[in-house]
Structures are given as structure tokens and as C-alpha cells.
Design an enzyme around this catalytic site. Structure first.
Site: not given
Ligand code: SIN
Length: 274
Positions: A96, A98, A250, A265
């Protein structure tokens, strides 16, 4: 600052920089250039307070707050991404980009590892410039003027149930957020074209049904996530990943049952994709 590439196609570690300091403009410019050059950059062995994480993020733009997940009460800029040892599920375990349902999806995200499992819990990134560049000329022509509808509907559906299976909590008061973006986006800083569709948020092509859209969308997802288009990062406590959300996808790997992982994050506001 030394830049060490992770693969030949995406990702680099930046060595010899302490992000807790008030960085000189030249260092910020070098970090930004590395982000543009490598799409995702990594730092090791950082010791950052939430205030220092926020201060670092602010050097790259305005911090945006996630509309769908809960944030820390004391630091609304920070979204905790947590898996407790007893949790079954995590967020992000699908390819995905973000918040693409947002009219101005984030420019980038900065994820800081506060506690990481001894084994597992890696994250993968895919290079969406290369995903576009490696399409045939015929497919590029077909996609040139297509736009796609993005929505949080799948993510926010069943939020009560989802919140019962994982520690990263969805807000339960969020309605549908829908935006339409070009399928091929031109990155406003590099001028390069990249694919801008992703599995959990892209609903359909504009003016087409989901059923009509899915075959081509599925091809684009598979094409983008080929291993040779990706890098994989092994987290350590104090590692930081900073990805350009405009030209990457990612995937967080849920392969550490019984272990705890805690990340912070921060996302940086982007512009309307064009
Ligand atoms: C996310 O998708 O922002 C999380 C990525 C992660 O936990 O490595």
C-alpha cells in the site's frame, strides 16, 4: 554522511548522522536529496524523544495527522504502530501507499523503531517509478489519461472488530473519504512519472465499475511488487525509515508471533497528485 545503497533499484542507508541534533540546512538538503534519489532512506542507532522525532519531521514540511488511526494523546503528530505479543493482526500487511484516499496524500512517512522483535517484523518497499518505467509503451499509453477512485472504505469497515484483534487502533468515528487521482502521477520534485494505485485503497478506475477495473489493477499491483522492484529492511531498535510516499508502496510483514513491536509514525503533508 555516507550513503550506502540497499539494492540497485531502491533504498539506501544514511550513515554518520545523529537525527536528535538540530541539523544544519545543508544536512537537511542532503537527506532530502537522498530521499529523492533512493525513494526510501534508513538511519540506524538513533535515540530520539517524541519531540526530536517531531522536530526532525518538521524540517521536511508540515506534519499531517492521520484521519483514520488513533494518535498519541500527548503527541497528536505521532501515530503509534504497535503489535503486542498476544495480538494476531497488524496494520500495513499488504502492499500500500499511505492514505491515498486523501485529496492530498502524504509526501512521506517517517517511522521510528522503539521496540522491534528479535526476528521478523521487516518492512518491504517497492519503487513505483520503476514499476511505471518497466511497463510496455502500449500499457503506458493505455494508462496515460486514466484516473482512479481511492477510498478508505475497506480500511474503516468493521473497525470495531479490527480494533479487537490488534493494538494499532482505528478511529471508529470516521466516514468515507474518497478522492480521485491520476493512475500515473508526475512527482513534483523529480519530474519523473510513477504508478499511483494500490491494493487496499484504489477502488476502481474513474467512470468504470470495480469489476471492470480489477483485472488491470491486479496486473499493476503484481507488476509493481515483483521482488526485483523492492527492498527489504531489517529493523533494529533505534532504526528510522523515511519513505517518499509519492513514488513507493510498502508492506509490513506479520511474521513475529508472540513478540512485541512498537513504532512511532509521523506523516508529512503532500500536495494534490498530478
Ligand atoms: C505502515 O504501513 O505505515 C507500517 C509499516 C511498518 O509497521 O513497518
Amino acid at each position: 554522511m555516507e550513503v550506502r545503497k540497499l539494492t540497485g533499484v531502491i533504498g539506501a542507508e544514511l550513515l554518520g548522522i545523529d537525527l536528535s541534533r538540530d541539523l544544519p540546512d545543508a544536512d537537511v538538503a542532503a537527506i532530502r536529496q537522498a530521499l529523492l534519489d533512493h525513494q526510501v532512506i534508513f538511519f540506524r542507532d538513533q535515540t530520539l524523544t517524541p519531540e526530536q522525532h517531531i522536530a526532525f519531521a518538521r524540517r521536511f514540511g508540515v506534519i499531517s495527522t492521520t484521519p483514520v488511526y488513533r494518535t498519541l494523546d500527548e503527541y497528536p503528530e505521532i501515530m503509534p504502530v504497535v503489535k503486542e505479543p498476544t495480538d494476531q493482526d497488524i496494520i500495513g500487511d499488504t502492499w500500500h501507499t499511505d492514505e491515498t484516499y486523501h485529496p492530498t496524500p502524504p509526501l512521506g512517512s517517517i517511522l521510528y523503531g522503539r521496540q522491534v522483535p528479535e526476528t521478523g517484523g521487516d518492512t518491504l518497499w517497492a519503487n513505483m517509478y520503476r514499476a511505471y518505467d518497466t511497463l510496455s509503451d502500449g500499457m503506458k499509453a493505455k494508462l496515460a489519461n486514466l484516473r482512479a477512485v481511492h477510498t478508505n472504505d475497506f480500511l474503516s469497515a468493521n473497525s470495531k472488530y479490527r480494533n479487537s484483534t490488534r493494538s494499532t487502533k482505528l478511529r471508529e468515528d470516521v466516514g468515507s473519504i474518497t478522492s480521485v487521482h491520476p493512475v500515473v502521477r508526475t512527482h513534483e520534485e523529480t519530474g519523473r512519472k510513477c504508478l499511483f494505485v494500490n491494493h487496499p485503497f484504489t477502488y476502481s478506475f474513474e467512470n468504470m465499475t470495480r469489476e471492470e477495473s480489477l483485472p488491470l489493477l491486479q496486473f499493476l499491483y503484481q507488476h509493481s511488487a515483483k521482488p526485483e522492484n523492492t527492498c527489504r529492511f531489517r529493523w533494529r531498535k533505534g532504526s528510522m525509515a523515511f519513505w517518499d510516499n509519492r513514488c513507493t508502496m510498502h508492506y509490513a510483514i506479520n511474521d513475529y508471533p508472540g513478540q512485541r513491536r512498537e513504532m512511532h509514525r509521523i506523516t508529512i503533508q503532500g500536495t494534490v497528485p498530478a
